[in-house]
Design a protein around this motif. Structure first.
Motif, PDB file in Angstrom:
ATOM      1  N   ARG A  99       0.831  -1.209   0.000  1.00 16.12           N
ATOM      2  CA  ARG A  99       0.000   0.000   0.000  1.00 16.12           C
ATOM      3  C   ARG A  99       0.865   1.257   0.000  1.00 16.12           C
ATOM      4  O   ARG A  99       0.376   2.354  -0.206  1.00 16.12           O
ATOM      5  CB  ARG A  99      -0.920   0.001   1.211  1.00 16.12           C
ATOM      6  N   LEU A 100       2.156   1.083   0.250  1.00 17.59           N
ATOM      7  CA  LEU A 100       3.080   2.209   0.206  1.00 17.59           C
ATOM      8  C   LEU A 100       3.347   2.615  -1.236  1.00 17.59           C
ATOM      9  O   LEU A 100       3.059   1.868  -2.168  1.00 17.59           O
ATOM     10  CB  LEU A 100       4.395   1.841   0.892  1.00 17.59           C
ATOM     11  N   LEU A 101       3.945   3.766  -1.395  1.00 15.76           N
ATOM     12  CA  LEU A 101       4.349   4.211  -2.722  1.00 15.76           C
ATOM     13  C   LEU A 101       5.286   3.185  -3.344  1.00 15.76           C
ATOM     14  O   LEU A 101       5.161   2.811  -4.519  1.00 15.76           O
ATOM     15  CB  LEU A 101       5.038   5.565  -2.631  1.00 15.76           C
ATOM     16  N   ILE A 102       6.245   2.715  -2.530  1.00 13.79           N
ATOM     17  CA  ILE A 102       7.215   1.726  -2.973  1.00 13.79           C
ATOM     18  C   ILE A 102       7.851   1.131  -1.735  1.00 13.79           C
ATOM     19  O   ILE A 102       7.906   1.775  -0.696  1.00 13.79           O
ATOM     20  CB  ILE A 102       8.274   2.375  -3.903  1.00 13.79           C
ATOM     21  N   GLY A 103       8.336  -0.098  -1.804  1.00 14.69           N
ATOM     22  CA  GLY A 103       8.942  -0.725  -0.636  1.00 14.69           C
ATOM     23  C   GLY A 103      10.068  -1.650  -1.019  1.00 14.69           C
ATOM     24  O   GLY A 103      10.082  -2.206  -2.130  1.00 14.69           O
ATOM     25  N   VAL A 104      11.009  -1.846  -0.099  1.00 14.91           N
ATOM     26  CA  VAL A 104      12.138  -2.747  -0.336  1.00 14.91           C
ATOM     27  C   VAL A 104      12.226  -3.833   0.723  1.00 14.91           C
ATOM     28  O   VAL A 104      13.063  -4.720   0.610  1.00 14.91           O
ATOM     29  CB  VAL A 104      13.472  -1.976  -0.412  1.00 14.91           C
ATOM     30  N   ASN A 105      11.368  -3.780   1.722  1.00 14.52           N
ATOM     31  CA  ASN A 105      11.393  -4.774   2.792  1.00 14.52           C
ATOM     32  C   ASN A 105      10.165  -5.670   2.713  1.00 14.52           C
ATOM     33  O   ASN A 105       9.062  -5.218   2.399  1.00 14.52           O
ATOM     34  CB  ASN A 105      11.419  -4.077   4.151  1.00 14.52           C
ATOM     35  N   ARG A 106      10.360  -6.925   3.054  1.00 17.40           N
ATOM     36  CA  ARG A 106       9.256  -7.887   3.028  1.00 17.40           C
ATOM     37  C   ARG A 106       8.088  -7.406   3.874  1.00 17.40           C
ATOM     38  O   ARG A 106       6.933  -7.573   3.502  1.00 17.40           O
ATOM     39  CB  ARG A 106       9.737  -9.245   3.539  1.00 17.40           C
ATOM     40  N   SER A 107       8.401  -6.826   5.011  1.00 18.52           N
ATOM     41  CA  SER A 107       7.362  -6.421   5.951  1.00 18.52           C
ATOM     42  C   SER A 107       6.471  -5.317   5.404  1.00 18.52           C
ATOM     43  O   SER A 107       5.390  -5.072   5.938  1.00 18.52           O
ATOM     44  CB  SER A 107       7.994  -5.964   7.265  1.00 18.52           C
ATOM     45  N   GLU A 108       6.901  -4.658   4.354  1.00 16.85           N
ATOM     46  CA  GLU A 108       6.125  -3.562   3.773  1.00 16.85           C
ATOM     47  C   GLU A 108       5.070  -4.046   2.789  1.00 16.85           C
ATOM     48  O   GLU A 108       4.250  -3.269   2.334  1.00 16.85           O
ATOM     49  CB  GLU A 108       7.070  -2.576   3.077  1.00 16.85           C
ATOM     50  N   TYR A 109       5.115  -5.325   2.469  1.00 16.55           N
ATOM     51  CA  TYR A 109       4.217  -5.881   1.456  1.00 16.55           C
ATOM     52  C   TYR A 109       3.098  -6.676   2.098  1.00 16.55           C
ATOM     53  O   TYR A 109       3.318  -7.491   2.991  1.00 16.55           O
ATOM     54  CB  TYR A 109       5.012  -6.740   0.467  1.00 16.55           C
ATOM     55  N   THR A 110       1.888  -6.411   1.598  1.00 21.67           N
ATOM     56  CA  THR A 110       0.693  -7.012   2.176  1.00 21.67           C
ATOM     57  C   THR A 110       0.222  -8.229   1.391  1.00 21.67           C
ATOM     58  O   THR A 110      -0.271  -9.188   1.967  1.00 21.67           O
ATOM     59  CB  THR A 110      -0.440  -5.969   2.220  1.00 21.67           C
ATOM     60  N   TYR A 111       0.329  -8.154   0.082  1.00 24.06           N
ATOM     61  CA  TYR A 111      -0.205  -9.189  -0.788  1.00 24.06           C
ATOM     62  C   TYR A 111       0.928  -9.883  -1.531  1.00 24.06           C
ATOM     63  O   TYR A 111       1.845  -9.231  -2.034  1.00 24.06           O
ATOM     64  CB  TYR A 111      -1.189  -8.585  -1.793  1.00 24.06           C
ATOM     65  N   TRP A 112       0.829 -11.211  -1.629  1.00 23.20           N
ATOM     66  CA  TRP A 112       1.877 -12.006  -2.260  1.00 23.20           C
ATOM     67  C   TRP A 112       1.279 -12.978  -3.266  1.00 23.20           C
ATOM     68  O   TRP A 112       0.217 -13.554  -3.031  1.00 23.20           O
ATOM     69  CB  TRP A 112       2.646 -12.798  -1.198  1.00 23.20           C
ATOM     70  N   GLY A 113       2.013 -13.187  -4.346  1.00 18.80           N
ATOM     71  CA  GLY A 113       1.653 -14.213  -5.315  1.00 18.80           C
ATOM     72  C   GLY A 113       2.252 -15.551  -4.907  1.00 18.80           C
ATOM     73  O   GLY A 113       2.968 -15.655  -3.915  1.00 18.80           O
ATOM     74  N   GLN A 114       2.013 -16.553  -5.727  1.00 18.55           N
ATOM     75  CA  GLN A 114       2.397 -17.912  -5.352  1.00 18.55           C
ATOM     76  C   GLN A 114       3.830 -18.274  -5.743  1.00 18.55           C
ATOM     77  O   GLN A 114       4.339 -19.273  -5.273  1.00 18.55           O
ATOM     78  CB  GLN A 114       1.444 -18.927  -5.994  1.00 18.55           C
ATOM     79  N   GLY A 115       4.470 -17.481  -6.556  1.00 16.82           N
ATOM     80  CA  GLY A 115       5.853 -17.740  -6.938  1.00 16.82           C
ATOM     81  C   GLY A 115       5.981 -18.508  -8.232  1.00 16.82           C
ATOM     82  O   GLY A 115       5.135 -19.331  -8.583  1.00 16.82           O
ATOM     83  N   THR A 116       7.068 -18.235  -8.939  1.00 11.73           N
ATOM     84  CA  THR A 116       7.398 -18.954 -10.165  1.00 11.73           C
ATOM     85  C   THR A 116       8.891 -19.289 -10.125  1.00 11.73           C
ATOM     86  O   THR A 116       9.703 -18.453  -9.738  1.00 11.73           O
ATOM     87  CB  THR A 116       7.029 -18.128 -11.414  1.00 11.73           C
ATOM     88  N   LEU A 117       9.230 -20.512 -10.512  1.00 12.45           N
ATOM     89  CA  LEU A 117      10.599 -21.004 -10.365  1.00 12.45           C
ATOM     90  C   LEU A 117      11.449 -20.619 -11.560  1.00 12.45           C
ATOM     91  O   LEU A 117      11.076 -20.864 -12.711  1.00 12.45           O
ATOM     92  CB  LEU A 117      10.592 -22.518 -10.213  1.00 12.45           C
ATOM     93  N   VAL A 118      12.594 -20.039 -11.266  1.00 18.37           N
ATOM     94  CA  VAL A 118      13.601 -19.726 -12.278  1.00 18.37           C
ATOM     95  C   VAL A 118      14.837 -20.552 -11.976  1.00 18.37           C
ATOM     96  O   VAL A 118      15.363 -20.494 -10.863  1.00 18.37           O
ATOM     97  CB  VAL A 118      13.949 -18.220 -12.271  1.00 18.37           C
ATOM     98  N   THR A 119      15.277 -21.312 -12.952  1.00 19.54           N
ATOM     99  CA  THR A 119      16.466 -22.139 -12.801  1.00 19.54           C
ATOM    100  C   THR A 119      17.465 -21.747 -13.874  1.00 19.54           C
ATOM    101  O   THR A 119      17.145 -21.791 -15.069  1.00 19.54           O
ATOM    102  CB  THR A 119      16.138 -23.623 -12.918  1.00 19.54           C
ATOM    103  N   VAL A 120      18.657 -21.360 -13.446  1.00 25.55           N
ATOM    104  CA  VAL A 120      19.699 -20.949 -14.380  1.00 25.55           C
ATOM    105  C   VAL A 120      20.817 -21.990 -14.326  1.00 25.55           C
ATOM    106  O   VAL A 120      21.444 -22.181 -13.284  1.00 25.55           O
ATOM    107  CB  VAL A 120      20.244 -19.555 -14.031  1.00 25.55           C
ATOM    108  N   SER A 121      21.057 -22.641 -15.437  1.00 25.63           N
ATOM    109  CA  SER A 121      22.087 -23.671 -15.492  1.00 25.63           C
ATOM    110  C   SER A 121      23.418 -23.073 -15.927  1.00 25.63           C
ATOM    111  O   SER A 121      23.460 -22.125 -16.712  1.00 25.63           O
ATOM    112  CB  SER A 121      21.675 -24.775 -16.450  1.00 25.63           C
ATOM    113  N   SER A 122      24.479 -23.643 -15.420  1.00 26.25           N
ATOM    114  CA  SER A 122      25.819 -23.121 -15.746  1.00 26.25           C
ATOM    115  C   SER A 122      26.381 -23.788 -16.995  1.00 26.25           C
ATOM    116  O   SER A 122      25.843 -24.742 -17.514  1.00 26.25           O
ATOM    117  CB  SER A 122      26.754 -23.356 -14.566  1.00 26.25           C
TER     118      SER A 122
END
Length: 122
Positions: A99-122
């Motif tokens: 709800r803030l203008l912008i945030g960099v800390n986890r605690s500042e965020y209210t709503y979260w999505g379920q996540g998507t996996l990124v795998t980078v191979s060497s």
């Protein structure tokens, strides 16, 4: 606000991916949006954030110059373009809304999505 992240996958080091986060519900345009990631065995960490109007962006030092966050308020969607990917970028990536203008800390965020996996191979 409901969030749905997509676009993850397997990519070779040096490659690119673009993640999307579609939102629904209350006034997306009034929320700052962020991307976080969590690697196996590690805590969830901040990646990038964008203000509600797209006028301000913040990046973690580890991704600065390689990742670009953007948003399209008409489509209720936030993106992160990830270039020059490294194996250490491997993680589950989460989008979040504040709800803030912008945030960099986890605690500042209210709503979260379920996540998507990124795998980078060497």
């Amino acid at each position: 606000v409901q969030l749905q992240a997509s676009g993850g996958g397997l990519v070779q080091a040096g490659g690119s991916l673009k993640l999307s986060c579609a939102t629904s519900g209350r006034a997306f345009s009034g929320h700052g949006m962020g991307w976080f990631r969590q690697a196996p065995g590690k805590e969830r960490e901040f990646v990038a954030a964008i203000s509600w109007n797209g006028g301000s962006t913040y990046y973690a030092d580890s991704v600065k110059g390689r990742f670009t966050v953007s948003r399209d308020n008409a489509k209720n969607t936030v993106y992160v373009q990830m270039n020059r990917l490294k194996p250490e970028d491997t993680a589950v990536y989460y989008c979040a809304a504040t709800r803030l203008l912008i945030g960099v800390n986890r605690s500042e965020y209210t709503y979260w999505g379920q996540g998507t996996l990124v795998t980078v191979s060497s």
